[in-house]
Design an enzyme around this catalytic site. Structure first.
Site, PDB file in Angstrom:
ATOM      1  N   ASP A 185       0.860  -1.184   0.000  1.00 36.88           N
ATOM      2  CA  ASP A 185       0.000   0.000   0.000  1.00 36.88           C
ATOM      3  C   ASP A 185       0.898   1.237   0.000  1.00 36.88           C
ATOM      4  O   ASP A 185       2.011   1.178  -0.507  1.00 36.88           O
ATOM      5  CB  ASP A 185      -0.956  -0.023   1.194  1.00 36.88           C
ATOM      6  CG  ASP A 185      -2.303   0.641   0.873  1.00 36.88           C
ATOM      7  OD1 ASP A 185      -2.282   1.834   0.530  1.00 36.88           O
ATOM      8  OD2 ASP A 185      -3.345  -0.028   0.958  1.00 36.88           O
ATOM      9  N   HIS A 203       2.210   1.824  -3.207  1.00 39.51           N
ATOM     10  CA  HIS A 203       1.213   2.713  -3.813  1.00 39.51           C
ATOM     11  C   HIS A 203       1.665   4.166  -3.722  1.00 39.51           C
ATOM     12  O   HIS A 203       0.850   5.081  -3.830  1.00 39.51           O
ATOM     13  CB  HIS A 203      -0.152   2.547  -3.138  1.00 39.51           C
ATOM     14  CG  HIS A 203      -0.798   1.216  -3.390  1.00 39.51           C
ATOM     15  ND1 HIS A 203      -2.062   0.903  -2.966  1.00 39.51           N
ATOM     16  CD2 HIS A 203      -0.344   0.102  -4.025  1.00 39.51           C
ATOM     17  CE1 HIS A 203      -2.368  -0.342  -3.322  1.00 39.51           C
ATOM     18  NE2 HIS A 203      -1.328  -0.847  -3.964  1.00 39.51           N
TER      19      HIS A 203
END
Length: 480
Positions: free
Chosen positions: A287, A310
């Site tokens: 993430d 991310h």
């Protein structure tokens, strides 16, 4: 007689001169040592766990950070030895199977009561402890030094039913405290990632399950003047490290890692936290490398390597019509690679508040999808609707952003709210080329206003609008 009289006068004169010279020397020496001198005191040499890491140049908004632990008492001082509380002296087995929670709590309680106390987790041992809150207030200068391995129970089936499954290690109501060492905090997250609750992306476009109420690995809550440095933190069930309601945080020389497809494993998440410095760290996970939530200001991020991940994100903000405020965030001299996003600001429709004073500078990208993205239509389902209110974005600067992008998405994507435009976006020396192929994708802009100081690649002339929108007016919902 005349000769003797002359000789006597010469002797008296000589004695007077000598007395005057001696007086001058004494006076000069007294003057030299009487005034304050600048003395260069070198700090003592300490073990690597205590030695301060090289710090980056002072941030634009210097965080209020704890005193450098290297200026503590000498290690050969008896009082210093008395302030080290080794968890094995309190009964910890360190065999990776025995529950050592009670020993850790006892060592913490003892160290908390003395100034410059050290909870020592020794090297070459593996300690398993259950969900624990290490709370204060404690005496100043407390150090939690992890040189060995610390880990939670192995997965949800081994998690005690009486323990919270929202968090594992919690540090609560502390001031002037350090979490440091040369060891590893192992999250044992693999079995949590496969729980059938929240779908997430898998390989080759597939959808995989996970996670449920998976615990965050480390949480600092309502604390101030914190240092976290030197550790390896890996395989968290969910967020690796969270700071909530904190003031004055220094994070330096961390290694944070989990697999690329591990869901919701943000590296560092801060929320309602002010005066933060994050430096010289390497983060790769499933993430955001670093995520910045509402209530954060004066955050300086420098010399961070990010990916796979991310990217570095501000948000998401404004969920469920909430009021969100973020200001004075600087990210510089960073490297982002093999990531789904690069530099991202994400807000929900219907929120209020503002994001202002954001600077991204000297960022290198390698094979990054959505290198530069503002997404004011963030949504986890297809049921979200456009609304009349939004978090207001203004004063966002992208300077010297270069590298390559994943061609599945345009490298620049400014999707601002229909009703509340993004303003004062500055683009300078932005050069983003495809990682594969030769065709450069056009940028996407919607209701975005700003200035292009230099030509960009891809060209953004027909995308970013000049000036200010006519419809933007003073609105109390933007106030923070």
């Amino acid at each position: 007689m005349e000769f003797l009289h002359t000789l006597s006068l010469l002797l008296i004169t000589t004695l007077l001169l000598l007395e005057k010279n001696v007086s001058n020397v004494v006076e000069a020496r007294h003057h030299e040592f009487g005034k304050k001198q600048k003395i260069n005191k070198k700090p003592r040499k300490l073990s690597p766990a205590y030695a301060p890491a090289p710090v980056s140049p002072s941030p634009h908004y210097p965080p209020s950070i704890p005193s450098d632990p290297s200026y503590g008492p000498s290690p050969d001082n008896n009082s210093s030895r008395n302030c080290i509380f080794d968890v094995t002296d309190f009964g910890a087995a360190g065999d990776g199977a025995t529950d050592d929670t009670a020993a850790f709590r006892s060592a913490w309680k003892a160290a908390c009561q003395v100034e410059n106390g050290v909870v020592l987790v020794p090297s070459d041992l593996v300690f398993m402890i259950t969900s624990t809150i290490f709370s204060g207030p404690c005496q100043p200068g407390l150090v939690f030094q992890v040189d060995g391995v610390v880990m939670p129970p192995d997965g949800p089936d081994c998690w005690p039913k009486s323990d919270s499954n929202k968090q594992w290690l919690v540090f609560y109501r502390l001031d002037d405290m350090s979490l440091t060492g040369t060891g590893t905090i192992e999250g044992n997250g693999h079995k949590w990632w496969d729980l059938p609750c929240k779908p997430h992306r898998g390989p080759n476009g597939s959808t995989l399950p996970g996670p449920c109420d998976s615990p965050a690995l480390i949480r600092f809550f309502m604390s101030s003047n914190l240092v976290v440095s030197g550790l390896r933190i890996q395989n968290s069930p969910q967020f690796h490290m969270k700071f909530d309601g904190c003031q004055g945080v220094l994070i330096d020389k961390l290694s944070i890692s989990s697999p690329k497809l591990s869901p919701n494993t943000d590296g560092i998440h801060i929320e309602n936290t002010k005066s933060v410095g994050i430096y010289n760290s390497v983060i790769g996970n499933g993430d955001d490398c670093i995520s910045i939530g509402t209530g954060c200001s004066d955050v300086d991020i420098e010399a961070v390597t990010c990916g796979p991940s991310h990217g570095i994100s501000i948000g998401s903000l404004g969920v469920q019509h909430s009021h969100a405020c973020v200001s004075n965030i600087t990210v510089r001299n960073a490297f982002i690679r093999d990531s789904d996003n690069g530099l991202r600001i994400k807000t929900w429709q219907g929120g209020t508040g503002s994001v202002t004073g954001i600077s991204f500078e000297n960022i290198q990208m390698e094979n990054v999808r959505n290198c530069v993205i503002i997404d004011q239509y963030y949504c986890l389902t297809k049921a979200c609707r456009n609304e009349t209110s939004a978090v207001y974005l203004s004063d966002v600067t992208y300077r010297n952003i270069k590298g390559t992008y994943d061609v599945r998405s345009p490298p620049i994507h400014f999707a601002c709210s229909d009703t509340v435009a993004c303003t004062n976006i500055t683009m300078s020396e932005v050069e983003l080329l495809p990682y594969e192929g030769v065709l450069v994708d056009d940028p996407f802009c919607w209701n975005a206003y700003g200035v292009q100081e230099t030509l960009t690649i891809p060209p953004i002339d027909d995308c970013l609008q000049d000036g200010m929108p006519l419809s933007l007016a003073e609105n109390s919902s933007y106030a923070c």
